[in-house]
Motif scaffolding. Structure first.
Motif, mmCIF file in Angstrom:
data_model
loop_
_atom_site.group_PDB
_atom_site.id
_atom_site.type_symbol
_atom_site.label_atom_id
_atom_site.label_comp_id
_atom_site.label_asym_id
_atom_site.label_seq_id
_atom_site.Cartn_x
_atom_site.Cartn_y
_atom_site.Cartn_z
ATOM 1 N N ARG A 7 0.837 -1.205 0.000
ATOM 2 C CA ARG A 7 0.000 0.000 0.000
ATOM 3 C C ARG A 7 0.864 1.244 0.000
ATOM 4 N NH1 ARG A 7 -3.636 -0.946 5.120
ATOM 5 N NH2 ARG A 7 -1.605 -1.647 5.844
ATOM 6 N N PRO A 8 0.413 2.301 -0.648
ATOM 7 C CA PRO A 8 1.180 3.550 -0.625
ATOM 8 C C PRO A 8 1.386 4.025 0.795
ATOM 9 C CG PRO A 8 -0.598 3.652 -2.255
ATOM 10 C CD PRO A 8 -0.820 2.407 -1.452
ATOM 11 N N ALA A 9 2.567 4.619 1.017
ATOM 12 C CA ALA A 9 2.840 5.193 2.340
ATOM 13 C C ALA A 9 1.870 6.319 2.615
ATOM 14 C CB ALA A 9 4.275 5.714 2.390
ATOM 15 N N SER A 10 1.374 6.368 3.831
ATOM 16 C CA SER A 10 0.419 7.417 4.173
ATOM 17 C C SER A 10 1.108 8.757 4.268
ATOM 18 C CB SER A 10 -0.241 7.083 5.520
ATOM 19 O OG SER A 10 0.734 7.001 6.524
ATOM 20 N N ARG A 11 0.377 9.782 3.956
ATOM 21 C CA ARG A 11 0.926 11.112 4.015
ATOM 22 C C ARG A 11 1.006 11.589 5.455
ATOM 23 N NH1 ARG A 11 1.979 13.887 -0.255
ATOM 24 N NH2 ARG A 11 1.295 13.161 -2.289
ATOM 25 N N SER A 12 1.964 12.475 5.696
ATOM 26 C CA SER A 12 2.159 13.007 7.048
ATOM 27 C C SER A 12 2.274 14.507 6.953
ATOM 28 C CB SER A 12 3.435 12.417 7.674
ATOM 29 O OG SER A 12 3.776 13.128 8.823
ATOM 30 N N SER A 14 4.141 16.134 8.852
ATOM 31 C CA SER A 14 5.512 16.469 9.243
ATOM 32 C C SER A 14 6.377 16.612 8.027
ATOM 33 C CB SER A 14 6.083 15.385 10.160
ATOM 34 O OG SER A 14 7.451 15.623 10.407
ATOM 35 N N ALA A 15 7.246 17.618 8.001
ATOM 36 C CA ALA A 15 8.118 17.844 6.857
ATOM 37 C C ALA A 15 9.298 16.896 6.864
ATOM 38 C CB ALA A 15 8.612 19.293 6.856
ATOM 39 N N LYS A 16 9.601 16.300 8.024
ATOM 40 C CA LYS A 16 10.771 15.441 8.104
ATOM 41 C C LYS A 16 10.519 14.298 9.073
ATOM 42 C CE LYS A 16 15.780 15.604 8.600
ATOM 43 N NZ LYS A 16 16.948 16.468 8.823
ATOM 44 N N GLN A 17 10.725 13.042 8.587
ATOM 45 C CA GLN A 17 10.523 11.880 9.416
ATOM 46 C C GLN A 17 11.840 11.495 10.112
ATOM 47 O OE1 GLN A 17 7.442 10.598 9.682
ATOM 48 N NE2 GLN A 17 6.796 12.265 8.366
ATOM 49 N N PRO A 18 11.743 10.881 11.288
ATOM 50 C CA PRO A 18 12.969 10.416 11.942
ATOM 51 C C PRO A 18 13.690 9.422 11.039
ATOM 52 C CG PRO A 18 11.083 10.332 13.436
ATOM 53 C CD PRO A 18 10.542 10.619 12.082
ATOM 54 N N GLY A 19 15.010 9.537 10.950
ATOM 55 C CA GLY A 19 15.764 8.685 10.042
ATOM 56 C C GLY A 19 16.078 7.332 10.653
ATOM 57 N N LEU A 20 16.149 6.325 9.798
ATOM 58 C CA LEU A 20 16.589 4.998 10.178
ATOM 59 C C LEU A 20 18.081 4.880 9.900
ATOM 60 C CD1 LEU A 20 13.755 2.978 8.376
ATOM 61 C CD2 LEU A 20 13.833 3.556 10.804
ATOM 62 N N THR A 21 18.781 4.016 10.633
ATOM 63 C CA THR A 21 20.162 3.713 10.289
ATOM 64 C C THR A 21 20.167 2.699 9.156
ATOM 65 O OG1 THR A 21 20.247 1.950 11.952
ATOM 66 C CG2 THR A 21 20.939 4.155 12.647
ATOM 67 N N TRP A 22 21.330 2.521 8.514
ATOM 68 C CA TRP A 22 21.378 1.639 7.343
ATOM 69 C C TRP A 22 20.922 0.224 7.663
ATOM 70 C CZ3 TRP A 22 24.032 -2.896 6.969
ATOM 71 C CH2 TRP A 22 25.037 -3.138 7.911
ATOM 72 N N LEU A 27 11.793 -2.322 3.646
ATOM 73 C CA LEU A 27 11.150 -2.164 2.344
ATOM 74 C C LEU A 27 9.851 -1.370 2.457
ATOM 75 C CD1 LEU A 27 11.578 -5.710 0.772
ATOM 76 C CD2 LEU A 27 12.657 -3.592 -0.022
ATOM 77 N N ALA A 28 9.597 -0.572 1.460
ATOM 78 C CA ALA A 28 8.363 0.195 1.343
ATOM 79 C C ALA A 28 8.216 0.567 -0.125
ATOM 80 C CB ALA A 28 8.414 1.445 2.224
ATOM 81 N N PRO A 29 7.041 0.985 -0.553
ATOM 82 C CA PRO A 29 6.889 1.373 -1.962
ATOM 83 C C PRO A 29 7.914 2.394 -2.421
ATOM 84 C CG PRO A 29 4.756 1.202 -0.916
ATOM 85 C CD PRO A 29 5.764 1.023 0.174
ATOM 86 N N VAL A 30 8.277 3.332 -1.514
ATOM 87 C CA VAL A 30 9.339 4.307 -1.798
ATOM 88 C C VAL A 30 10.209 4.408 -0.552
ATOM 89 C CG1 VAL A 30 9.914 6.691 -2.427
ATOM 90 C CG2 VAL A 30 7.843 5.620 -3.370
ATOM 91 N N ALA A 137 7.485 14.132 3.184
ATOM 92 C CA ALA A 137 6.097 14.479 3.479
ATOM 93 C C ALA A 137 5.147 13.333 3.171
ATOM 94 C CB ALA A 137 5.691 15.725 2.699
ATOM 95 N N SER A 138 5.541 12.426 2.271
ATOM 96 C CA SER A 138 4.683 11.290 1.915
ATOM 97 C C SER A 138 4.644 10.240 3.014
ATOM 98 C CB SER A 138 5.183 10.649 0.616
ATOM 99 O OG SER A 138 6.349 9.885 0.841
ATOM 100 N N GLY A 139 5.565 10.342 3.967
ATOM 101 C CA GLY A 139 5.631 9.333 5.015
ATOM 102 C C GLY A 139 6.517 8.162 4.668
ATOM 103 N N ALA A 140 7.211 8.221 3.535
ATOM 104 C CA ALA A 140 8.107 7.135 3.143
ATOM 105 C C ALA A 140 9.270 7.019 4.129
ATOM 106 C CB ALA A 140 8.640 7.396 1.735
ATOM 107 N N PRO A 141 9.782 5.809 4.342
ATOM 108 C CA PRO A 141 10.938 5.659 5.238
ATOM 109 C C PRO A 141 12.148 6.424 4.715
ATOM 110 C CG PRO A 141 9.962 3.526 4.701
ATOM 111 C CD PRO A 141 9.331 4.533 3.788
#
Length: 339
Positions: A7-12, A14-22, A27-30, A137-141
């Motif tokens: 499913r498409p990532a939900s919109r948020s 927030s202008a900036k999501q917390p970052g993940l480490t490598w 996996l996500a659509p984007v 902004a799309s909520g993508a990881p």
């Protein structure tokens, strides 16, 4: 392994999501992989590819560099395939993205294709800000791969490398390894791998000495340690050996300056409290600096810092004899200890 949600990532809002480490990349659509530390960017992309292949060993990976991108290419790469097999598409080097690539990615975000994982790789810079903002902004990881510059962060990185390999490493061994090869993260990672491969027991300082002892002994950090300890003879001997084996005066002075900055930072805590994290240092660095400071006065520290600053200018072109400049600085620092 359960299939990741398509499913498409939900919109948020927030202008900036917390970052993940490598190593937390999922996996996500984007997925946005963002940062200037090339090794971590490469690892994040490889991890995502591995996760896609865990989901389906026949997954097709397509890699496109931003420089080779043509308008509409993303729509072609993500369009439904004949047999509907999953695909992972990696857009590489998007810090040089053309306007067409930025537009196509932004337009793709509201309706990502089924059975496609899109990885947008951006290694820093202001180019493509509209695209980065839209992805966030799309909520993508977002996988954050910022440059690893601080010694404390390099120590943490090396320690994590040994843990992932299932090998214990002493704190002293990790510190010695960072001092020997810590200027480049790829080299540090390779050194950790070599020590793991060539040793069937816990990695200790003796193992580091065996493989990297010459480099450790001749580095600017060892020169700086001897000078700060007030051992002028040892400092000059190490310096001359380092220079004779190809070391450049510039990083030697840089190491001396780094050690003195650490002393000055820790000295600033006297009488006002504070923690290692407040200074951006690891606890072991603070402990070591406190021991070193036992033989220093504020006046001596000021003299050493001034001499090192002068040497820094001289080895970078202000003097015709950078070797003399760095040797004079080392002798001044050693002489300032205990005064």
């Amino acid at each position: 392994m359960a299939a990741p949600s398509r499913r498409p990532a939900s919109r948020s809002s927030s202008a900036k999501q917390p970052g993940l480490t490598w190593d937390e990349a999922t996996l996500a659509p984007v997925v946005l992989v963002h940062g200037s530390e090339g090794l971590l960017v490469d690892r994040a992309v490889e991890r995502l590819t591995g996760l896609a292949r865990d989901h389906d060993p026949e997954v097709e990976r397509t890699q496109v560099t931003a420089a080779a991108y043509q308008p509409g290419m993303l729509a072609v790469l993500t369009s439904p395939s004949l047999f509907g097999e999953p695909r992972i598409v990696v857009l590489e080097g998007c810090e040089t993205a053309s306007d067409a690539l930025i537009t196509d990615v932004v337009d793709y975000l509201p309706r990502p294709a089924d059975d496609v994982w899109l990885v947008v790789e951006h290694r820093g810079g202001v180019r493509g800000k509209k695209m980065l903002d839209a992805i966030r902004a799309s909520g993508a990881p977002v996988v954050t791969c910022d440059a690893v510059k601080k010694d404390a962060d390099k120590v943490a990185f090396a320690s994590a490398e040994f843990r992932r390999a299932g090998r214990r490493a002493s704190a002293g061994a990790v510190r010695a390894l960072v001092e020997a090869v810590g200027s480049d993260l790829r080299e540090l990672a390779a050194a950790c791998s070599q020590l793991v491969a060539d040793s069937d027991r816990a990695v200790d300082e003796a193992a580091v000495e065996k493989y990297y002892g010459g480099r450790v002994e001749a580095t600017g950090f060892r020169v700086a340690d001897a000078a700060i300890a007030g051992d002028a003879g040892q400092a000059v001997a190490l310096l001359r050996h380092a220079l004779a084996t190809g070391a450049d005066p510039v990083p030697v002075v840089a190491a001396l300056a780094m050690k003195l900055r650490t002393l000055a930072k820790v000295a600033s805590l006297r009488g006002r409290g504070g923690t290692a994290s407040d200074l951006g240092l690891a606890p072991w660095q603070v402990d070591r600096a406190r021991k070193d400071l036992a033989g220093w006065t504020p006046e001596g520290l000021a003299t050493a810092i001034t001499a090192t600053a002068q040497a820094d200018a001289e080895v970078k072109g202000a003097s015709r004899d950078p070797v003399f400049a760095v040797e004079r600085a080392v002798l001044t620092v050693a002489g300032a200890a205990g005064r």
